[in-house]
Design a protein around this motif. Sequence first.
Motif, PDB file in Angstrom:
ATOM      1  N   UNK A   1       0.819  -1.208   0.000  1.00 45.61           N
ATOM      2  CA  UNK A   1       0.000   0.000   0.000  1.00 45.61           C
ATOM      3  C   UNK A   1       0.851   1.254   0.000  1.00 45.61           C
ATOM      4  N   UNK A   2       1.879   1.267   0.814  1.00 48.30           N
ATOM      5  CA  UNK A   2       2.772   2.429   0.866  1.00 48.30           C
ATOM      6  C   UNK A   2       3.463   2.646  -0.470  1.00 48.30           C
ATOM      7  N   UNK A   3       3.914   1.553  -1.084  1.00 54.97           N
ATOM      8  CA  UNK A   3       4.630   1.671  -2.351  1.00 54.97           C
ATOM      9  C   UNK A   3       3.713   2.175  -3.457  1.00 54.97           C
ATOM     10  N   UNK A   4       2.451   1.786  -3.427  1.00 58.92           N
ATOM     11  CA  UNK A   4       1.511   2.215  -4.464  1.00 58.92           C
ATOM     12  C   UNK A   4       1.407   3.730  -4.537  1.00 58.92           C
ATOM     13  N   UNK A   5       1.618   4.392  -3.416  1.00 60.33           N
ATOM     14  CA  UNK A   5       1.524   5.845  -3.393  1.00 60.33           C
ATOM     15  C   UNK A   5       2.650   6.544  -4.130  1.00 60.33           C
ATOM     16  N   UNK A   6       3.765   5.832  -4.366  1.00 60.79           N
ATOM     17  CA  UNK A   6       4.891   6.453  -5.066  1.00 60.79           C
ATOM     18  C   UNK A   6       5.076   5.884  -6.472  1.00 60.79           C
ATOM     19  N   UNK A   7       4.335   4.863  -6.816  1.00 60.12           N
ATOM     20  CA  UNK A   7       4.449   4.249  -8.145  1.00 60.12           C
ATOM     21  C   UNK A   7       3.724   5.085  -9.182  1.00 60.12           C
ATOM     22  N   UNK A   8       4.130   4.917 -10.438  1.00 61.43           N
ATOM     23  CA  UNK A   8       3.412   5.576 -11.515  1.00 61.43           C
ATOM     24  C   UNK A   8       2.125   4.858 -11.849  1.00 61.43           C
ATOM     25  N   UNK A   9       2.106   3.545 -11.614  1.00 59.63           N
ATOM     26  CA  UNK A   9       0.925   2.717 -11.838  1.00 59.63           C
ATOM     27  C   UNK A   9       1.080   1.439 -11.035  1.00 59.63           C
ATOM     28  N   UNK A  10      -0.048   0.776 -10.786  1.00 57.04           N
ATOM     29  CA  UNK A  10      -0.088  -0.492 -10.063  1.00 57.04           C
ATOM     30  C   UNK A  10      -0.781  -1.510 -10.947  1.00 57.04           C
ATOM     31  N   UNK A  11      -0.217  -2.721 -11.045  1.00 62.43           N
ATOM     32  CA  UNK A  11      -0.889  -3.806 -11.756  1.00 62.43           C
ATOM     33  C   UNK A  11      -1.090  -4.979 -10.800  1.00 62.43           C
ATOM     34  N   UNK A  12      -2.258  -5.584 -10.864  1.00 64.04           N
ATOM     35  CA  UNK A  12      -2.627  -6.673  -9.960  1.00 64.04           C
ATOM     36  C   UNK A  12      -3.035  -7.883 -10.787  1.00 64.04           C
ATOM     37  N   UNK A  13      -2.326  -8.993 -10.599  1.00 62.29           N
ATOM     38  CA  UNK A  13      -2.560 -10.230 -11.338  1.00 62.29           C
ATOM     39  C   UNK A  13      -2.829 -11.337 -10.318  1.00 62.29           C
ATOM     40  N   UNK A  14      -3.954 -12.042 -10.452  1.00 62.70           N
ATOM     41  CA  UNK A  14      -4.343 -13.030  -9.438  1.00 62.70           C
ATOM     42  C   UNK A  14      -3.937 -14.453  -9.823  1.00 62.70           C
ATOM     43  N   UNK A  15      -2.890 -14.572 -10.625  1.00 63.82           N
ATOM     44  CA  UNK A  15      -2.491 -15.885 -11.128  1.00 63.82           C
ATOM     45  C   UNK A  15      -2.176 -16.901 -10.054  1.00 63.82           C
ATOM     46  N   UNK A  16      -1.348 -16.552  -9.083  1.00 61.23           N
ATOM     47  CA  UNK A  16      -1.026 -17.452  -7.971  1.00 61.23           C
ATOM     48  C   UNK A  16      -1.317 -16.698  -6.681  1.00 61.23           C
ATOM     49  N   UNK A  17      -2.494 -16.905  -6.143  1.00 64.20           N
ATOM     50  CA  UNK A  17      -2.914 -16.112  -4.984  1.00 64.20           C
ATOM     51  C   UNK A  17      -2.982 -16.961  -3.713  1.00 64.20           C
ATOM     52  N   UNK A  18      -2.877 -16.277  -2.608  1.00 61.05           N
ATOM     53  CA  UNK A  18      -3.076 -16.824  -1.276  1.00 61.05           C
ATOM     54  C   UNK A  18      -3.595 -15.692  -0.417  1.00 61.05           C
ATOM     55  N   UNK A  19      -4.049 -15.973   0.799  1.00 56.60           N
ATOM     56  CA  UNK A  19      -4.638 -14.929   1.643  1.00 56.60           C
ATOM     57  C   UNK A  19      -3.743 -13.710   1.826  1.00 56.60           C
ATOM     58  N   UNK A  20      -2.448 -13.920   2.050  1.00 56.46           N
ATOM     59  CA  UNK A  20      -1.568 -12.772   2.263  1.00 56.46           C
ATOM     60  C   UNK A  20      -1.356 -11.985   0.964  1.00 56.46           C
ATOM     61  N   UNK A  21      -1.267 -12.696  -0.151  1.00 59.90           N
ATOM     62  CA  UNK A  21      -1.159 -11.998  -1.434  1.00 59.90           C
ATOM     63  C   UNK A  21      -2.398 -11.137  -1.685  1.00 59.90           C
ATOM     64  N   UNK A  22      -3.565 -11.682  -1.387  1.00 60.55           N
ATOM     65  CA  UNK A  22      -4.801 -10.918  -1.586  1.00 60.55           C
ATOM     66  C   UNK A  22      -4.804  -9.676  -0.702  1.00 60.55           C
ATOM     67  N   UNK A  23      -4.338  -9.812   0.517  1.00 61.14           N
ATOM     68  CA  UNK A  23      -4.249  -8.660   1.419  1.00 61.14           C
ATOM     69  C   UNK A  23      -3.351  -7.584   0.799  1.00 61.14           C
ATOM     70  N   UNK A  24      -2.241  -7.999   0.223  1.00 62.13           N
ATOM     71  CA  UNK A  24      -1.346  -7.045  -0.432  1.00 62.13           C
ATOM     72  C   UNK A  24      -1.979  -6.403  -1.653  1.00 62.13           C
TER      73      UNK A  24
END
Length: 269
Positions: free
Chosen positions: A58-81
Motif C-alpha cells: 500500500x505504501x509503495x503504491x503511493x509512489x508508483x506511476x501505476x499499479x498492476x494486480x494479477x491473481x495468477x497465484x494467490x493466497x490470503x496474504x497476497x490478496x491482502x497485499x
Amino acid sequence: MTRPDTLSRTPAEALSAMRAATPLVQCITNYVAMNFAANVLLAAGAAPAMVHDPEESGEFAGIAGAVTVNIGTIGPRWVEGMMAAANAAREAGVPWVLDPVACFATRFRRETVARLIALCPDVVRGNASEILALAGQASAGKGVDAGDSVAAAEQAARALAAQTGGVVAVTGAVDFVTDGTRGVRIAGGSALMPQVTATGCALTCLVGAYAAAVPDPFAATVGALSHFAAAGEAAELSAQGPGSFAMAFLDALASVSPASIDAMRVVAA
C-alpha cells in the motif's frame, strides 16, 4: 493504420510518452510471471518493481506511476497485499490495472476478483473467457486458458466497462479495447505468443506502464497492446520456436519504433 477519431493519442504518441517518462510500475503478479514481466517492462522502456507484501504494498503504491494486480497465484496474504495496493492507488490517484487470471475457476478466485472489481480498476485486461465471467455470463474457459473467442466477449466487455467506469481489454488473436462507449480492434502479434508462459501477464504490466504516462486509459491501453503486437510480429520473423521467440520478443520490444506502432492495424469497432 486507420486511426479512430476517438483516440486522444495515437499509439506512436503513447509510446513516445511512455519511454520519455520511464514510469515506475508496481507489479503484483504471479510466481511464474515475475522475471519475464520485469524484463518486458525494462525492454519496453519502463521500470518494474515486484512489490506485493501487505507490509509495504500500500505504501509503495503511493509512489508508483501505476499499479498492476494479477491473481495468477494467490493466497490470503497476497490478496491482502493486492487490496492494500489497489486501495492506496485509488486514494493517491494512481492508475491501476487488474488481470483476473482464471477468475471463474474457484470460489476463492471469484470472491477475490469481486473485491478487486469493486475498487473500480482503471483497466481490466483478460482473455475472452475471463471477461465473460466477470460480466456474469457463461464462459468456456479451462484453467488459465480461454475457451471463447474475443468476438464473443465484445459485448460483455462493453458492459463490464460501463460497470467499472474504466477500460476493458480482451486480448487474443485480434484484441478488443473499450471504455463502454469507444471501441477498437488491434490486429497483429504472433501465434507463438501463447506458447510462451507469462506473455499475457507481462502485457498487463505494460498496460500499467502506458497508463502511468498517458492520462487517457483508453489511449494508453491501445498503445500498450499495439506495442506488444508490433513486437510479436517482429520477433516471429527470426524465431525458430517458442524458446527463441521469447528472446527475440524482448529485443523487439526495445526496438519497436513509433513508426512501426503506427503501422499496426487499429480500427474502430
